[in-house]
Write a protein that holds these residues in place. Structure first.
Motif, PDB file in Angstrom:
ATOM      1  N   VAL A   1      -3.784   3.336   0.464  1.00  0.00           N
ATOM      2  CA  VAL A   1      -4.280   2.942  -0.615  1.00  0.00           C
ATOM      3  C   VAL A   1      -3.557   1.687  -1.039  1.00  0.00           C
ATOM      4  O   VAL A   1      -2.398   1.560  -1.149  1.00  0.00           O
TER       5      VAL A   1
ATOM      6  N   GLU B   1      -1.999   8.930   6.518  1.00  0.00           N
ATOM      7  CA  GLU B   1      -2.799   9.645   5.652  1.00  0.00           C
ATOM      8  C   GLU B   1      -3.506   8.852   4.317  1.00  0.00           C
ATOM      9  O   GLU B   1      -2.472   8.409   3.689  1.00  0.00           O
ATOM     10  N   LEU B   2      -4.397   8.446   3.956  1.00  0.00           N
ATOM     11  CA  LEU B   2      -5.012   8.118   2.868  1.00  0.00           C
ATOM     12  C   LEU B   2      -4.241   7.015   2.409  1.00  0.00           C
ATOM     13  O   LEU B   2      -3.726   6.956   1.180  1.00  0.00           O
TER      14      LEU B   2
ATOM     15  N   ASP C   1      -9.316   1.612   1.652  1.00  0.00           N
ATOM     16  CA  ASP C   1     -10.042   2.338   0.844  1.00  0.00           C
ATOM     17  C   ASP C   1      -9.951   3.767   0.706  1.00  0.00           C
ATOM     18  O   ASP C   1     -10.713   4.534   0.643  1.00  0.00           O
ATOM     19  N   ASN C   2      -8.494   4.333   0.686  1.00  0.00           N
ATOM     20  CA  ASN C   2      -8.277   5.702   0.747  1.00  0.00           C
ATOM     21  C   ASN C   2      -8.801   6.460   1.824  1.00  0.00           C
ATOM     22  O   ASN C   2      -9.080   7.703   1.825  1.00  0.00           O
ATOM     23  N   THR C   3      -8.957   5.852   3.030  1.00  0.00           N
ATOM     24  CA  THR C   3      -9.643   6.426   4.150  1.00  0.00           C
ATOM     25  C   THR C   3      -8.669   6.622   5.457  1.00  0.00           C
ATOM     26  O   THR C   3      -7.924   5.615   5.375  1.00  0.00           O
ATOM     27  N   ASP C   4      -8.236   7.730   5.987  1.00  0.00           N
ATOM     28  CA  ASP C   4      -7.317   7.855   6.988  1.00  0.00           C
ATOM     29  C   ASP C   4      -7.381   6.781   7.834  1.00  0.00           C
ATOM     30  O   ASP C   4      -8.571   6.282   8.348  1.00  0.00           O
TER      31      ASP C   4
ATOM     32  N   PHE D   1       0.754  -1.141  -0.019  1.00  0.00           N
ATOM     33  CA  PHE D   1       0.022   0.116   0.131  1.00  0.00           C
ATOM     34  C   PHE D   1       0.846   1.208  -0.076  1.00  0.00           C
ATOM     35  O   PHE D   1       2.074   1.267   0.222  1.00  0.00           O
ATOM     36  N   THR D   2       0.285   2.375  -0.487  1.00  0.00           N
ATOM     37  CA  THR D   2       0.861   3.499  -0.545  1.00  0.00           C
ATOM     38  C   THR D   2       0.006   4.611   0.275  1.00  0.00           C
ATOM     39  O   THR D   2      -1.102   4.246   0.716  1.00  0.00           O
ATOM     40  N   TYR D   3       0.881   5.657   0.895  1.00  0.00           N
ATOM     41  CA  TYR D   3       0.051   6.513   1.838  1.00  0.00           C
ATOM     42  C   TYR D   3       0.594   7.927   1.697  1.00  0.00           C
ATOM     43  O   TYR D   3       1.867   8.112   1.416  1.00  0.00           O
ATOM     44  N   GLN D   4       0.041   8.977   1.919  1.00  0.00           N
ATOM     45  CA  GLN D   4       0.680  10.263   1.966  1.00  0.00           C
ATOM     46  C   GLN D   4       1.389  10.686   3.123  1.00  0.00           C
ATOM     47  O   GLN D   4       1.211   9.991   3.957  1.00  0.00           O
TER      48      GLN D   4
END
Length: 308
Positions: free
Chosen positions: A221, A218-219, A230-233, A183-186
């Motif tokens: 995915v 953060e976010l 699901d792109n939710t924090d 997964f990736t994240y901000q």
């Protein structure tokens, strides 16, 4: 048979100095020769490139003050028993000083430099203050921040170029059946706010710490242990507490110590296990060595390859 040897170069002047700490270790006598890499090179004829640099830094005292500055690759430990970053080698700048009865430490370290000029690094920020009203009493307030902007690209292999994907402690604690993790994240911030202290009265001493770890992934995915993100924090809500009692008993000493660290339950949607330097390097967190255990917890006597 394993072998580890460390040696130091230490220059010390009146107000300035430099330290170099190096290590050579072998997984087994006879393991390999004519090779390049850590933890090997004890085979017949040896001749391997296996010198590890642990520390390499400069320090100096600011004239006419109590302030000391250390800059470079150095070893640092938090005030929470090494749970966040314990006996960890890191490149940074740390400032210590004292204004009786208060001492302090301020610092910054670079856990990981990204591959581009954009915001893709992992950084540590440190602020500690210790109040010592008597020689047998100490109370500390501690704040640490990990700024993780490494989640925008795939994590590297091995023990460097890592992010929350790779070491897998967060994934192992997440309440889903084990499965694929990618997964990736901000850019995300993780905060650690806590207290530590110690007091001694006659032959009995008490010491301990408590902290709360909070922040947000953060976010995210992708997938985490087979579960779709699901792109939710995802919030981080973790805490730990430790209490220890020491006693001088005639010619001997005794202690009892207890610690609790929160974890993620089956029905939790947030991360409730602390994010630590162990998420970014195999031995970044070396926790609770004060308990002198050999199997259940880390031990300072464990000087083989498993302790980096």
């Amino acid at each position: 048979m394993e072998q580890r040897q460390r040696f130091a170069l230490n220059y010390k002047g009146e107000n300035v100095g430099a330290v170099g700490l190096f290590e050579i270790d072998f997984t087994n006598w006879g393991d390999s020769a004519y090779t390049a890499g850590r933890n090997q090179g004890a085979g017949l004829e040896a001749d391997s490139i296996n010198l590890e640099t642990k520390n390499f830094y400069l320090w100096f005292n600011v004239p006419n003050t109590s302030v000391k500055v250390a800059a470079g690759l150095q070893n640092q430990t938090d005030s929470f028993g090494g749970m966040i970053f314990g006996y960890a080698d890191m490149a940074g700048v740390f400032v210590t000083g004292k204004m009786d009865p208060v001492s302090y430490k301020l610092g910054f370290a670079k856990f990981q430099e990204g591959t581009s000029v954009k915001d893709d690094d992992v950084d540590l920020y440190v602020a500690e203050a210790k109040f010592t009203p008597t020689k047998d009493t100490r109370v500390g307030v501690d704040l640490y921040i990990i700024r993780d902007a490494s989640g925008g690209t795939a994590a590297g292999s091995g023990t460097f170029g890592t992010n929350l994907n790779t070491i897998g402690r967060l994934g192992a604690d997440y309440p889903v059946q084990l499965g694929a993790t990618s997964f990736t994240y901000q850019p995300s911030n993780f905060y650690y706010l806590g207290v530590d202290g110690a007091v001694k009265a006659g032959p009995v001493g008490l010491s301990g710490f408590a902290f709360y770890n909070f922040g947000t992934v953060e976010l995210p995915v992708g997938t985490l242990n087979g579960s779709v993100l699901d792109n939710t924090d995802k919030d981080v809500k973790a805490w730990a507490v430790d209490l220890r009692a020491d006693a001088d008993l005639g010619p001997g000493k005794a202690f009892i110590e207890g610690a609790y660290v929160s974890g993620t339950g089956d029905n939790d949607s947030d991360f409730k296990s602390p994010v630590t330097a162990g998420n970014y390097a195999l031995a970044g967190s070396f926790a609770l060595t004060s308990m002198d255990m050999q199997i259940l917890l880390n031990s300072l006597d464990d000087i083989n390859a498993s302790a980096a």
